[in-house]
Design a protein around this motif. Structure first.
Motif, PDB file in Angstrom:
ATOM      1  N   UNK A 184       0.773  -1.005   0.152  1.00 36.16           N
ATOM      2  CA  UNK A 184      -0.018  -0.067  -0.023  1.00 36.16           C
ATOM      3  C   UNK A 184       0.907   1.345   0.012  1.00 36.16           C
ATOM      4  N   UNK A 185       1.670   1.301  -0.948  1.00 35.96           N
ATOM      5  CA  UNK A 185       2.849   2.390  -1.156  1.00 35.96           C
ATOM      6  C   UNK A 185       2.048   3.471  -2.091  1.00 35.96           C
ATOM      7  N   UNK A 186       1.914   4.443  -1.723  1.00 34.96           N
ATOM      8  CA  UNK A 186       1.656   5.662  -2.451  1.00 34.96           C
ATOM      9  C   UNK A 186       2.530   6.308  -3.242  1.00 34.96           C
ATOM     10  N   UNK A 187       2.474   6.208  -4.726  1.00 38.53           N
ATOM     11  CA  UNK A 187       3.619   6.893  -5.461  1.00 38.53           C
ATOM     12  C   UNK A 187       2.723   7.742  -6.531  1.00 38.53           C
ATOM     13  N   UNK A 188       3.314   8.906  -6.534  1.00 41.07           N
ATOM     14  CA  UNK A 188       2.706   9.741  -7.682  1.00 41.07           C
ATOM     15  C   UNK A 188       3.780   9.888  -8.768  1.00 41.07           C
ATOM     16  N   UNK A 189       3.395   9.377 -10.094  1.00 39.20           N
ATOM     17  CA  UNK A 189       4.331   9.258 -11.256  1.00 39.20           C
ATOM     18  C   UNK A 189       4.579  10.675 -11.743  1.00 39.20           C
ATOM     19  N   UNK A 190       6.012  10.581 -11.740  1.00 36.77           N
ATOM     20  CA  UNK A 190       6.543  12.123 -12.253  1.00 36.77           C
ATOM     21  C   UNK A 190       7.070  12.796 -11.075  1.00 36.77           C
ATOM     22  N   UNK A 191       6.839  12.450  -9.798  1.00 33.80           N
ATOM     23  CA  UNK A 191       7.455  13.184  -8.352  1.00 33.80           C
ATOM     24  C   UNK A 191       8.917  12.821  -8.267  1.00 33.80           C
ATOM     25  N   UNK A 192       9.410  11.760  -8.945  1.00 28.59           N
ATOM     26  CA  UNK A 192      10.789  11.608  -8.720  1.00 28.59           C
ATOM     27  C   UNK A 192      11.180  11.071  -7.252  1.00 28.59           C
ATOM     28  N   UNK A 193      10.123  10.251  -6.798  1.00 28.23           N
ATOM     29  CA  UNK A 193      10.307   9.960  -5.348  1.00 28.23           C
ATOM     30  C   UNK A 193      11.304   8.991  -5.229  1.00 28.23           C
ATOM     31  N   UNK A 194      11.161   7.983  -6.028  1.00 29.79           N
ATOM     32  CA  UNK A 194      12.068   6.565  -5.541  1.00 29.79           C
ATOM     33  C   UNK A 194      13.262   6.721  -6.794  1.00 29.79           C
ATOM     34  N   UNK A 195      14.048   5.456  -6.906  1.00 35.02           N
ATOM     35  CA  UNK A 195      15.397   5.787  -7.584  1.00 35.02           C
ATOM     36  C   UNK A 195      14.979   5.744  -9.158  1.00 35.02           C
ATOM     37  N   UNK A 196      15.990   6.244  -9.966  1.00 34.31           N
ATOM     38  CA  UNK A 196      15.772   6.405 -11.492  1.00 34.31           C
ATOM     39  C   UNK A 196      15.308   5.142 -11.972  1.00 34.31           C
ATOM     40  N   UNK A 197      14.256   5.266 -12.921  1.00 37.69           N
ATOM     41  CA  UNK A 197      13.516   4.065 -13.649  1.00 37.69           C
ATOM     42  C   UNK A 197      12.532   3.469 -13.009  1.00 37.69           C
ATOM     43  N   UNK A 198      12.097   3.767 -11.629  1.00 38.63           N
ATOM     44  CA  UNK A 198      11.102   3.064 -11.044  1.00 38.63           C
ATOM     45  C   UNK A 198       9.918   3.530 -11.542  1.00 38.63           C
ATOM     46  N   UNK A 199       9.677   4.807 -11.276  1.00 41.49           N
ATOM     47  CA  UNK A 199       8.264   5.410 -12.072  1.00 41.49           C
ATOM     48  C   UNK A 199       7.999   5.271 -13.256  1.00 41.49           C
ATOM     49  N   UNK A 200       9.200   5.542 -14.256  1.00 43.86           N
ATOM     50  CA  UNK A 200       9.127   5.255 -15.617  1.00 43.86           C
ATOM     51  C   UNK A 200       8.718   4.023 -15.945  1.00 43.86           C
ATOM     52  N   UNK A 201       9.151   2.959 -15.061  1.00 44.43           N
ATOM     53  CA  UNK A 201       8.813   1.486 -15.539  1.00 44.43           C
ATOM     54  C   UNK A 201       7.132   1.078 -15.224  1.00 44.43           C
ATOM     55  N   UNK A 202       6.493   1.983 -14.589  1.00 42.21           N
ATOM     56  CA  UNK A 202       5.054   1.709 -14.148  1.00 42.21           C
ATOM     57  C   UNK A 202       4.040   2.467 -15.231  1.00 42.21           C
ATOM     58  N   UNK A 203       4.727   3.540 -16.012  1.00 48.84           N
ATOM     59  CA  UNK A 203       3.856   3.973 -16.995  1.00 48.84           C
ATOM     60  C   UNK A 203       3.138   2.780 -17.935  1.00 48.84           C
ATOM     61  N   UNK A 204       2.012   3.023 -18.107  1.00 48.67           N
ATOM     62  CA  UNK A 204       1.178   2.211 -18.921  1.00 48.67           C
ATOM     63  C   UNK A 204       0.676   0.611 -18.142  1.00 48.67           C
ATOM     64  N   UNK A 205       1.175   0.562 -16.947  1.00 51.09           N
ATOM     65  CA  UNK A 205       0.555  -0.568 -16.008  1.00 51.09           C
ATOM     66  C   UNK A 205      -0.882  -0.390 -15.625  1.00 51.09           C
ATOM     67  N   UNK A 206      -1.542  -1.621 -15.446  1.00 51.40           N
ATOM     68  CA  UNK A 206      -2.915  -1.425 -15.218  1.00 51.40           C
ATOM     69  C   UNK A 206      -3.222  -2.099 -13.776  1.00 51.40           C
ATOM     70  N   UNK A 207      -4.298  -1.702 -13.178  1.00 51.95           N
ATOM     71  CA  UNK A 207      -4.673  -2.280 -11.820  1.00 51.95           C
ATOM     72  C   UNK A 207      -4.509  -3.923 -11.878  1.00 51.95           C
ATOM     73  N   UNK A 208      -3.979  -4.502 -10.736  1.00 50.59           N
ATOM     74  CA  UNK A 208      -3.657  -5.743 -10.543  1.00 50.59           C
ATOM     75  C   UNK A 208      -2.695  -6.378 -11.542  1.00 50.59           C
ATOM     76  N   UNK A 209      -1.944  -5.632 -12.178  1.00 54.27           N
ATOM     77  CA  UNK A 209      -0.636  -6.242 -12.804  1.00 54.27           C
ATOM     78  C   UNK A 209       0.493  -5.941 -11.964  1.00 54.27           C
ATOM     79  N   UNK A 210       1.190  -7.211 -12.387  1.00 54.38           N
ATOM     80  CA  UNK A 210       2.754  -7.193 -11.674  1.00 54.38           C
ATOM     81  C   UNK A 210       3.611  -6.903 -12.750  1.00 54.38           C
TER      82      UNK A 210
END
Length: 427
Positions: A184-210
């Motif tokens: 239950x970690x809240x992450x705003x895409x584009x915020x730069x809150x995690x290491x490089x590549x993490x947020x970019x890697x989740x663009x296009x993901x859908x609910x329930x996807x791993x």
């Protein structure tokens, strides 16, 4: 007393002071006489102990006592005699041999550097200039709306700006890293809150996807066992929400203290605040440019004792700013900032002395009034400062620093550097 000085490495000096032993002996005898008046020893009536007995018992102790007093009495006279200005408290190495009639000490210390200021007439200072526009005001109001945004669940692929609720585990060398499982970690895409590549890697993901992300931790990562290490993140997207901005209406405006919800009054208030911030940032940025130039133009050999003291001060200030507690920052990491602050303090002091700059009482008053203007009852704040001279000390230091900046701007070549409000506030 005889004084001799040897130069050590850099600014270090070793000053030997030979004390006149006859004066020391005379002072010891004087104190023995005083002691004899009330001394109590087994087998003798109070005040009747023979001097010979007292001398045998207290001679070494009294010589040590007199020596300590003589060090305090002669140290700064010796500094003055040799025209030395110590940068900090000296280390004292005693040299006592009562039998040989020798009493001396060596003071080890660093001296203040001699400062010869460079001319600034050919130096260029880029002075930032900026005009507040209606577009800047609109951007600021948009930012204020974004600060009060809410989140609305959506069932679609993740986009930049969305808020994702994710669960993930970090694997290093194929094994889960201890304590890395997060839910239950809240992450705003584009915020730069995690290491490089993490947020970019989740663009296009859908609910329930791993998704599996193969990334590398930065070399300076705060978790040292992970610093610079390749890792695999197994991330499950639990939910996606899109941002929803509040309407720019009377209800929104009331949240900023405009009780009648008047939009034009709200815009006027925001503009005034922006103008105040703009003025302060222009002054601060100009001062920073002046200080950069002075620091670059006047390389100084700095006393280690001053730099180390400043490092400790900066470390303490950062701990307080970060909430205190057990958090600790190694002073060595702050060495660069400490050197700059010490050097600029010495440079500004020399400029003030060379130009006989006196603090301007009117500017002190203006500064206090400016500080007070942001409070509900400005006069109470003004009275608070002027009720105690000690409270005005930091204000006076700030003002005389500003006076130095004004002087340098008159002497150097100044070139205006146009900046937008966004550039000025983002830098």
């Amino acid at each position: 007393m005889r004084v001799s000085v040897e130069a050590g490495e850099g600014l270090e000096r070793r000053m030997r002071v030979d004390l006149p032993f006859d004066e020391v002996g005379a002072e010891v005898e004087k104190r023995l006489q005083q002691l004899a008046r009330h001394a109590k020893l087994p087998g003798f009536r109070p005040g009747k102990v023979p001097l010979k007995v007292l001398r045998q018992r207290y001679n070494a102790e009294l010589h040590q006592e007199v020596f300590g007093d003589m060090v305090q009495k002669t140290l700064y006279k010796a500094f003055e005699q040799e025209s030395l200005i110590p940068a900090g408290l000296p280390q004292i190495e005693p040299d006592l041999d009562i039998a040989a009639g020798r009493m001396a000490y060596t003071a080890i210390f660093e001296v203040m550097p001699e400062i010869r200021l460079a001319s600034v007439q050919d130096r260029v200072i880029k002075r930032p200039v900026c005009e507040l526009t209606d577009a800047d005001l609109d951007d600021m109001i948009q930012r204020l709306r974004a600060q009060r945004k809410t989140w609305e669940p959506v069932d679609r692929p993740a986009q930049q700006g969305d808020q994702l609720s994710v669960s993930f585990v970090v694997k290093v060398d194929g094994e889960p890293f201890e304590g890395s499982a997060v839910t239950d970690f809240k992450l705003e895409l584009g915020s730069g809150g995690l290491i490089p590549g993490f947020e970019e890697g989740l663009i296009g993901a859908t609910p329930g996807e791993t998704r599996t992300l193969d990334l590398t931790f930065p070399e300076d990562h705060q978790t040292k066992p992970l610093a610079g290490k390749p890792a695999r993140f197994e991330v499950t997207i639990d939910s996606i929400a899109k941002p929803r901005l509040p309407e720019l209406d009377a209800e929104f405006v009331k949240g900023f203290g405009i009780e009648d919800g008047d939009l034009e009054r709200f815009r006027a208030d925001v503009r005034r605040n922006m103008e105040r911030e703009l003025k302060e940032r222009l002054i601060a940025r100009t001062k920073e440019r002046v200080m950069d130039m002075l620091y670059e133009a006047n390389p100084i050999e700095l006393p280690r004792v001053l730099v180390e003291s400043e490092q400790r001060t900066l470390a303490k200030q950062m701990r307080q700013a970060l909430g205190g507690g057990q958090m600790s920052l190694p002073p060595e990491r702050l060495e660069s900032d400490a050197k700059r602050r010490v050097a600029l303090g010495l440079i500004l002091g020399q400029i003030i002395r060379d130009n006989d700059i006196k603090v301007d009482p009117e500017r002190v008053r203006e500064t206090v009034e400016h500080i007070a203007s942001s409070y509900e009852h400005p006069q109470e704040v003004i009275d608070y400062y002027y009720a105690d001279e000690g409270r005005l000390g930091p204000i006076r230091a700030l003002v005389i620093e500003d006076q130095v900046v004004d002087l340098i701007l008159k002497q150097a070549r100044v070139e205006d550097e146009p900046l937008t409000f966004a550039q000025l506030t983002e830098q």
